[in-house]
Design an enzyme around this catalytic site. Structure first.
Site, short mmCIF file in Angstrom:
data_model
loop_
_atom_site.label_atom_id
_atom_site.label_comp_id
_atom_site.label_asym_id
_atom_site.label_seq_id
_atom_site.Cartn_x
_atom_site.Cartn_y
_atom_site.Cartn_z
N GLY A 12 -6.35 -0.44 5.33
CA GLY A 12 -5.12 -0.58 4.57
C GLY A 12 -5.14 -1.27 3.04
N ARG A 15 -2.82 -0.90 -0.84
CA ARG A 15 -1.49 -1.39 -1.57
C ARG A 15 -1.01 -2.38 -0.37
NH1 ARG A 15 0.71 3.68 0.88
NH2 ARG A 15 1.79 3.15 2.61
N ASN A 89 -5.85 -4.48 9.09
CA ASN A 89 -4.55 -4.66 8.31
C ASN A 89 -3.63 -3.24 8.35
OD1 ASN A 89 -2.81 -5.78 6.26
ND2 ASN A 89 -3.43 -3.99 5.26
N SER A 141 2.12 -9.09 13.73
CA SER A 141 3.62 -9.32 13.08
C SER A 141 3.90 -10.41 13.88
CB SER A 141 4.28 -8.01 13.32
OG SER A 141 5.39 -8.08 13.01
N TYR A 154 7.79 -0.22 17.33
CA TYR A 154 6.96 -1.04 16.39
C TYR A 154 6.79 -2.49 16.96
CZ TYR A 154 5.37 -3.98 12.36
OH TYR A 154 4.69 -4.62 11.37
N LYS A 158 2.98 -3.77 18.33
CA LYS A 158 2.24 -4.90 17.65
C LYS A 158 2.10 -5.74 18.93
CE LYS A 158 1.87 -4.42 13.40
NZ LYS A 158 0.64 -4.37 12.89
O1 NJP Z 1 2.39 -1.86 4.35
P1 NJP Z 1 1.88 -0.95 3.18
P2 NJP Z 1 2.16 -3.74 4.54
N1 NJP Z 1 -5.44 5.04 8.23
O2 NJP Z 1 2.70 0.21 3.65
C1 NJP Z 1 -2.67 2.01 4.97
C2 NJP Z 1 2.05 -5.55 8.80
N2 NJP Z 1 3.19 -6.11 8.74
O3 NJP Z 1 1.03 -4.13 3.45
O4 NJP Z 1 -3.20 5.34 4.32
C3 NJP Z 1 -5.85 4.09 7.07
O5 NJP Z 1 2.44 -1.48 1.77
C4 NJP Z 1 -1.88 2.67 3.85
O6 NJP Z 1 -2.50 3.54 2.93
P3 NJP Z 1 -2.58 5.13 2.93
C5 NJP Z 1 1.93 -4.17 9.12
O7 NJP Z 1 2.56 -3.80 10.47
C6 NJP Z 1 4.04 -6.08 7.72
O8 NJP Z 1 3.35 -4.38 4.37
O9 NJP Z 1 -2.93 5.71 1.97
N3 NJP Z 1 -4.91 3.50 6.39
C7 NJP Z 1 -1.57 1.23 3.06
O10 NJP Z 1 -3.13 1.05 2.34
C8 NJP Z 1 0.39 -3.66 8.93
O11 NJP Z 1 -0.16 -3.69 10.08
C9 NJP Z 1 5.17 -6.64 7.48
O12 NJP Z 1 -0.94 5.44 3.53
C10 NJP Z 1 -3.67 3.60 6.62
C11 NJP Z 1 -1.44 0.15 4.21
O13 NJP Z 1 -2.04 0.71 5.26
C12 NJP Z 1 0.39 -4.80 7.76
O14 NJP Z 1 1.15 -5.95 7.64
C13 NJP Z 1 5.71 -7.61 8.43
C14 NJP Z 1 -3.14 4.35 7.81
C15 NJP Z 1 0.01 -0.14 4.50
O15 NJP Z 1 0.61 -0.76 3.29
C16 NJP Z 1 0.07 -4.18 6.29
O16 NJP Z 1 1.41 -3.74 5.88
C17 NJP Z 1 5.01 -7.63 9.39
C18 NJP Z 1 -4.24 5.12 8.59
N4 NJP Z 1 -3.93 5.62 9.52
C19 NJP Z 1 3.74 -7.12 9.58
N5 NJP Z 1 -1.89 4.20 7.84
C20 NJP Z 1 6.15 -6.38 6.25
N6 NJP Z 1 5.54 -6.08 5.04
O17 NJP Z 1 7.06 -7.10 6.05
C21 NJP Z 1 -1.45 3.28 6.46
O18 NJP Z 1 5.24 -8.73 10.70
N7 NJP Z 1 -2.53 3.04 6.07
#
Ligand code: NJP
Length: 238
Positions: A12, A15, A89, A141, A154, A158
């Protein structure tokens, strides 16, 4: 303890939090291997890291797809550099009452958050076992440890990711492999189809705050493992 010259795999990383972790570790001299599904976003991140003088490689990969993860692990093994850090992540989320939650959406969230974390560990831990060292950090989370209405899917994913991490820690600790879990509260990212920079989210954690926590956990001396690190914005009521 220096991070210079180490190798980290970060899922991930195109971004949000993952990108901030990649940028932070690259600045500390780590070779960062970036994973996400979208090759274009990944290449943007990799280019930015290279412009800043960092060392990076990018692989377009769905962490929920076992064959792709296995192929990636085999390529990693051929690189001849040890895998020091694995940062799980990548994650997705969507929020609605149980009776409005579709079964296919449930499967998708579980596939990324739970199975994806499992598969990355299933195929990369053997590389760390050969080295007799390594450090895995799972980005879970704050709702790995509390629940709220509308969060069944969710929270379940988690909680499961957290339980998985706890078991894995027990299994690999005797082999010198550390497992840490970071539990962020609200972070201003693209999560759940959001966009960073909204006025109403101005007091949330920044992705860089979580990246700083990752660096702190990785910098612990060899005899210390930070098992769990919970962090919230001061403004969040939880
Ligand atoms: O999310 P976002 P965050 N295989 O949407 C990738 C946790 N968290 O940075 O694959 C490989 O900006 C996606 O890229 P793409 C949350 O649960 C967050 O906030 O091209 N990669 C992108 O790079 C998560 O575990 C908050 O779509 C995959 C990235 O993941 C972590 O933090 C609160 C994929 C997501 O970037 C990062 O989330 C909390 C796949 N199948 C926990 N699916 C919060 N933001 O408030 C997605 O408690 N990605």
């Amino acid at each position: 303890m220096s991070l210079q010259g180490k190798l980290a795999v970060i899922s991930g990383a195109s971004r949000g939090i993952g990108r901030a972790i990649a940028e932070e570790l690259a600045m500390a001299g780590v070779h960062v291997i970036l994973l996400a599904r979208s090759g274009k976003d990944l290449e943007d991140t990799a280019s930015q890291i290279r412009r800043n003088g960092g060392k990076t490689s990018a692989f377009a990969l769905d962490i929920g797809d076992e064959a792709s993860v296995a192929t990636f692990a085999a390529e990693l093994e051929n690189m001849s550099q040890p895998v020091d850090f694995l940062i799980n992540n990548a994650g997705i989320g969507s929020f609605q009452p149980v009776i409005e939650t579709g079964g296919s959406l449930w499967d998708e969230v579980m596939k990324v958050n739970v199975k994806g974390t499992f598969l990355m560990c299933r195929y990369l831990v053997p590389l760390m076992q050969k080295q007799k060292k390594g450090h895995i950090i799972n980005i879970a989370s704050d709702v790995s440890k509390r629940t709220f209405a509308g969060g069944a899917m969710y929270c379940a994913s988690k909680y499961a990711q957290d339980a998985f991490s706890s078991v894995l820690r027990k299994e690999v600790r005797p082999e010198g492999i550390k497992v840490s879990v970071i539990y962020p509260g609200l972070v201003d990212t693209y999560f759940n189809e959001s966009k960073p920079g909204k006025v109403e989210n101005k007091d949330w954690l920044r992705p860089q705050d979580v990246a700083g926590a990752v660096k702190y956990v990785l910098l612990a001396p060899p005899h210390v493992v930070v098992d769990e690190l919970m962090m919230h914005p001061l403004s969040q009521d939880y």
